[in-house]
Design a protein around this motif. Structure first.
Motif, PDB file in Angstrom:
ATOM      1  N   TYR A   1       0.813  -1.222   0.000  1.00 15.71           N
ATOM      2  CA  TYR A   1       0.000   0.000   0.000  1.00 15.71           C
ATOM      3  C   TYR A   1       0.844   1.269   0.000  1.00 15.71           C
ATOM      4  CZ  TYR A   1      -3.862  -3.094   0.857  1.00 15.71           C
ATOM      5  OH  TYR A   1      -4.785  -4.087   0.720  1.00 15.71           O
TER       6      TYR A   1
ATOM      7  N   PRO B   1       1.066   3.422  -4.058  1.00 17.83           N
ATOM      8  CA  PRO B   1      -0.244   4.003  -3.738  1.00 17.83           C
ATOM      9  C   PRO B   1      -1.114   4.269  -4.962  1.00 17.83           C
ATOM     10  CG  PRO B   1       1.502   5.610  -3.391  1.00 17.83           C
ATOM     11  CD  PRO B   1       2.170   4.303  -3.666  1.00 17.83           C
TER      12      PRO B   1
ATOM     13  N   THR C   1      -4.423   2.477  -3.800  1.00 17.21           N
ATOM     14  CA  THR C   1      -5.470   3.263  -3.127  1.00 17.21           C
ATOM     15  C   THR C   1      -6.833   2.963  -3.764  1.00 17.21           C
ATOM     16  OG1 THR C   1      -3.785   4.926  -2.705  1.00 17.21           O
ATOM     17  CG2 THR C   1      -6.063   5.576  -2.320  1.00 17.21           C
TER      18      THR C   1
ATOM     19  N   ASN D   1     -10.048   0.938  -1.950  1.00 22.58           N
ATOM     20  CA  ASN D   1     -11.401   1.500  -2.006  1.00 22.58           C
ATOM     21  C   ASN D   1     -12.402   0.463  -2.485  1.00 22.58           C
ATOM     22  OD1 ASN D   1     -10.592   3.969  -1.160  1.00 22.58           O
ATOM     23  ND2 ASN D   1     -10.513   4.903  -3.204  1.00 22.58           N
TER      24      ASN D   1
END
Lengths: 404, 546
Positions: free
Chosen positions: A38, A42, A46, A50
């Protein structure tokens, strides 16, 4: 050990633990241990996380699995295999997760797969593209969702073979993914079109491309076609130098992953036109399933989904489908349920199957050309390439994968 | 053919200019403050991000672009001053490795702040107005902006030369670079001097980053990508030497540009190879001078006292806990305890070389990695049992210690540290690139302990005996005559040599011992982790985190 603290890992872990009272009874939630890079990646992860939360909430809102909620414990490996393996041990022994999932980089995926094999746990690899994960180093406990390097190369070769270009040059990041992509592309293209010639190859270090010199070295060999494997910052710099220096003019470019919004969006109005790419045309893809997915995602996160979102959503769908089929969380039962499992993809295309023969899913990719629309890059003339059509014959697969 | 080579050379010159901007700041800062500023790359990244924000926010055109670039560089200068006042002032006297760690903390903070402000996605800035296009050079197209960059390097060098030779401030800075204590004794305000020098260095880093805007995307990895190269340039050129940095940047830029024509795969290590060769031939870099600090206020540590009874009891208590508690712990806790035991030995070996040995090592992790590889390779290719692998680990690391140490212990201070780093990088990239043998970045998988050591508790006790045992042996060596000789050579090299001690040989042996100990730590580690891969090398991970 390392000085880089797993910063977000601690936060994610704490949040997940707080959200979940430690109930390990049979009737408690089913826990999934999700390990990914992570903090190191990113841009991809990300949107991934989500969509993962979105899929999980949808399943739980619909009553979970036979009344049991699913719950995910996230861990950040920071892009380091040894951290991933440590987290895997912690997730299995302390958090009592039923199965492991995730992985972005190939070496991290392989390390977790080896851990799964040794500790007899199910591992659903979502992203790592290396062929070794299901072939040369495949094992009984590991399954992989994304179309592999081989599959995506096969899709591109199909198009590349139709081009008049005979003299080819390649540029790829210098690690396993780049090396095997180039190897497969050469091998498959030579098979499809025996008179092709490879006149130059460049292997810049990942994230360190010296774009000007690399572009010049490729141009110096004067190829007719270019096969590009770079992505992320390397791709952006390569494209900018290449366009200024006219590398792409009057040349065909075939490019892996460049159609993914993660890599196409940052290029803005400098996105190259007419490249043959694999990717994800999120805007124009209006199948029923995908429209629903896109709108839900947009409503919740106020942005459009990236390919990482699809990968996460499909991973959860597959795990949920498997849990419904297995009727429990015994590893053997889950493996049997995974083999031959079919599940719907957020692409809204035909159902995807996890092949029993090599534990590879038949999820496909979109193949098309890049173009500029309203000042940003999009994919046009795209079609869905179903993964099942781009895998070697069963005999070849058996020879590639350790049997028994 | 010729025109291609010419343009390749021009590309190399453009890269050299960008590299010089960053390296010049670093070398100026080092020359005066003697600090190994790992955060320099972060300042460069901030320059790129800030100029992206300014240039996209300001109206398009010459003023918007160039104004944005300059203002971004100045803001970075202010950030640099803040870092200097708040953090670096406190660690000027600390050993190099502590400075490295302290400034690495800044790197992490800046990365998180940048992620928070600018988000995870790469940002592509606009091209420079007036320099968008390309010119034809012998029929090959070459970007105008790169031509402009080629000019910027010598221009900045010239301006800096004027600044350092034609202003009072510059003269003071040069004096401080040559002899800091003397300048202090003459009544120059050192604090003010350090802060202003840091401002200048930061502005240069910020300018370097800002000028990359039309060339490259702005991303969160650019700080660590540049810092390693900038360090290499500064060290090759000679710490504190501006012309040296310029020369080294030219050298590296050309090597990079032509290297990829001949060896497209080894770009990663080329710079470090050159650095190793330069340091072996010229121990203070191309244009560097040996530090003339014979009268420097050298802090001599008191000799190590034997452990007091209290410390002894605490040690035994910790050992008793380590022996008695684990049977009652879960599997994961056992894995953690095993790692702790291994890290105890690794830390002890690093202390051995840096403490009593007095040699800074930035590449000590290489011996840990070589030990891990030694054990894993033997198991993989010759199906050797774990016991044999444990034996091979110190051999492999020790062999590397013999070879690398022979070169490294001749140098001192930061040069020695950088040479250890260069060797570590070379060993690392061999492991990374020799795919057939080492499995490349996928590492060596499926290496597991022998059947008897499979239970985690048994493996833990084995690692404990091995690691604590070797740690105690290292301690014994420190208190043996050998250890005293080693410390004599560290604290007073001239006097030690004068009474007939062979300083070189003693340091060399210490280096080898530390390598062997680290190798044993590494050799015990691949088994429980089951994966020996290049990123396992702890400091390597800190350097690049790729």
């Amino acid at each position: 050990m390392t000085i880089a603290l797993p910063r977000r890992a601690a936060l994610l872990g704490a949040a997940a633990t707080l959200a979940a009272p430690a109930v390990h009874a049979q009737e408690g939630p089913i826990r999934i241990g999700e390990i990914n890079s992570y903090s190191a990646q990113p841009a991809f992860l990300t949107p991934y996380r989500n969509a993962w939360m979105m899929a999980q909430d949808e399943v739980n809102a619909a009553g979970g699995i036979n009344g049991r909620r699913i719950e995910t414990v996230f861990r950040d490996d920071g892009g380091r295999p040894e951290d991933a393996v440590r987290h895997a041990g912690e997730l299995v022994n302390n958090e009592r997760v039923a199965l492991l999932s995730g992985g972005f980089l190939s070496n991290v995926g392989l390390a977790v797969a080896d851990f799964a094999n040794q500790n007899r746990r199910l591992y659903v690899a979502s992203e790592p593209l290396t062929d070794a994960l299901v072939w040369a180093r495949g094992n009984r406990f590991t399954f992989r969702l994304r179309p592999s390097t081989y599959m995506q190369c096969a899709m591109l070769v199909e198009e590349a073979a139709k081009l008049p270009a005979r003299r080819w040059a390649t540029v790829a990041p210098n690690y396993e993914y780049g090396q095997s992509a180039v190897r497969w592309f050469k091998e498959l293209l030579t098979r499809a079109k025996p008179d092709v010639q490879f006149v130059a190859e460049q292997f810049p270090a990942l994230g360190r491309i010296d774009a000007g010199a690399t572009v010049q070295a490729l141009a110096g060999a004067n190829p007719e076609g270019i096969f590009n494997v770079t992505f992320g910052a390397d791709l952006t710099n390569f494209v900018r130098q290449g366009s200024t220096r006219g590398l792409f003019e009057r040349r065909s470019v075939v490019s892996l992953l460049t159609g993914e919004p993660e890599y196409l969006d940052p290029l803005g109005d400098e996105a190259p036109e007419g490249w043959i790419v694999t990717g994800y045309p999120w805007e124009e893809l209006n199948t029923e399933g995908h429209t629903r997915f896109r709108e839900n995602y947009r409503r919740r996160f106020n942005t459009h989904p990236r390919l990482g979102s699809v990968v996460a959503y499909d991973t959860v769908s597959a795990i949920v489908g498997m849990l419904r089929k297995s009727g429990g969380t015994e590893t053997d039962a889950m493996i049997n349920a995974m083999r031959g499992l079919t599940f719907p993809t957020a692409f809204g295309e035909a159902e995807v199957e996890f092949r029993a023969i090599d534990h590879q899913s038949t999820l496909g990719a979109y193949i098309g050309r890049t173009a500029l629309r309203r000042g940003r890059g999009v994919m046009v003339d795209w079609r869905y390439a179903d993964g099942r059509n781009y895998l070697p014959t069963d005999e070849v697969v058996r020879s590639l994968r350790p049997q028994g | 053919m010729f025109e291609n080579l010419l343009v390749q050379g021009l590309s190399g010159l453009a890269s050299a200019s960008s590299l010089f901007l960053v390296a010049s700041g670093l070398t100026v800062i080092f020359g005066v403050t003697r600090i190994v500023n790992f955060a320099h790359g972060s300042l460069y990244m901030m320059g790129a991000y800030l100029s992206w924000t300014l240039v996209t926010a300001l109206p398009r055109g010459h003023l918007g672009f160039w104004g944005g670039v300059l203002v971004a560089a100045l803001i970075v200068g202010v950030i640099g001053v803040l870092i200097e006042v708040l953090l670096l002032r406190r660690i000027y006297k600390a050993p190099e490795l502590f400075q490295l760690l302290g400034t690495f903390g800044v790197v992490l903070i800046v990365q998180d702040v940048a992620l928070m402000i600018w988000g995870p996605q790469d940002l592509l800035g606009p091209r420079a107005p007036g320099l968008r296009g390309a010119v034809e050079i012998l029929g090959v197209r070459f970007p105008l902006y790169e031509l402009f960059l080629i000019g910027v390097g010598p221009l900045v060098l010239g301006l800096l030369w004027l600044l350092f030779h034609r202003t009072r401030w510059g003269t003071t800075v040069r004096a401080a670079t040559a002899d800091r204590e003397m300048v202090g004794a003459l009544g120059v305000n050192q604090r003010m001097l350090f802060t202003t020098v840091f401002f200048l260095g930061s502005v240069l880093a910020g300018l370097g980053g800002a000028l990359q805007l039309p060339r490259e995307s702005v991303n969160l990895q650019m700080d660590l990508a540049i810092i390693a190269e900038a360090f290499v340039v500064v060290v090759i050129g000679g710490l504190g030497s501006l012309p040296g940095a310029f020369l080294a940047a030219l050298l590296l830029g050309q090597l990079q540009a032509f290297g990829i024509l001949i060896f497209p795969k080894i770009t990663l290590v080329l710079a470090f190879l050159v650095m190793a060769v330069v340091l072996v031939v010229r121990p203070h870099g191309l244009l560097g001078r040996p530090p003339a600090s014979a009268h420097a206020a050298h802090v001599v540590e008191p000799p190590y006292p034997p452990a007091t009874p209290l410390v002894r009891y605490l040690g035994f208590a910790a050992l008793a806990l380590a022996v008695l508690v684990p049977p009652f712990m879960g599997e994961f806790a056992l894995i953690v305890f095993t790692e702790i035991a291994i890290m105890v030995l690794f830390a002890a070996s690093l202390h051995f070389i840096m403490g009593p040995g007095g040699m800074a090592s930035f590449g000590h992790a290489a011996y840990f990695g070589l030990g891990a590889y030694g054990a894993a390779l033997l198991a993989k290719h010759f199906a050797a049992p774990m016991e044999l692998g444990l034996f091979a680990a110190p051999l492999m690391a020790g062999f590397a210690g013999v070879v690398f140490g022979w070169f490294c212990v001749r140098l001192s201070g930061v040069y020695a540290a950088m040479l250890t780093l260069a060797f570590a990088q070379i060993a690392w990239s061999t492991a990374f690139q020799w795919v057939e043998v080492t499995g490349g970045d996928n590492g060596i998988l499926g290496v597991w302990p022998s059947a008897w050591a499979q239970p985690k508790l048994v493996y833990y006790y084995m690692a404990l005996v091995l690691c604590v045992g070797v740690t105690l042996l290292l301690r014994r060596a420190i208190f043996a005559p050998f250890g005293y000789a080693l410390r004599a050579g560290r604290d007073s090299p001239l006097r030690a040599e004068a009474i007939g001690m062979d300083g070189f040989r003693i340091r060399w042996v210490a280096f080898i011992l530390a390598a062997i100990a680290a190798g044993i730590a590494g050799g015990s580690s691949p088994m429980p982790r089951a994966a020996s891969s290049p990123p396992t090398w702890p400091f390597r991970a800190a350097w690049t985190r790729c």
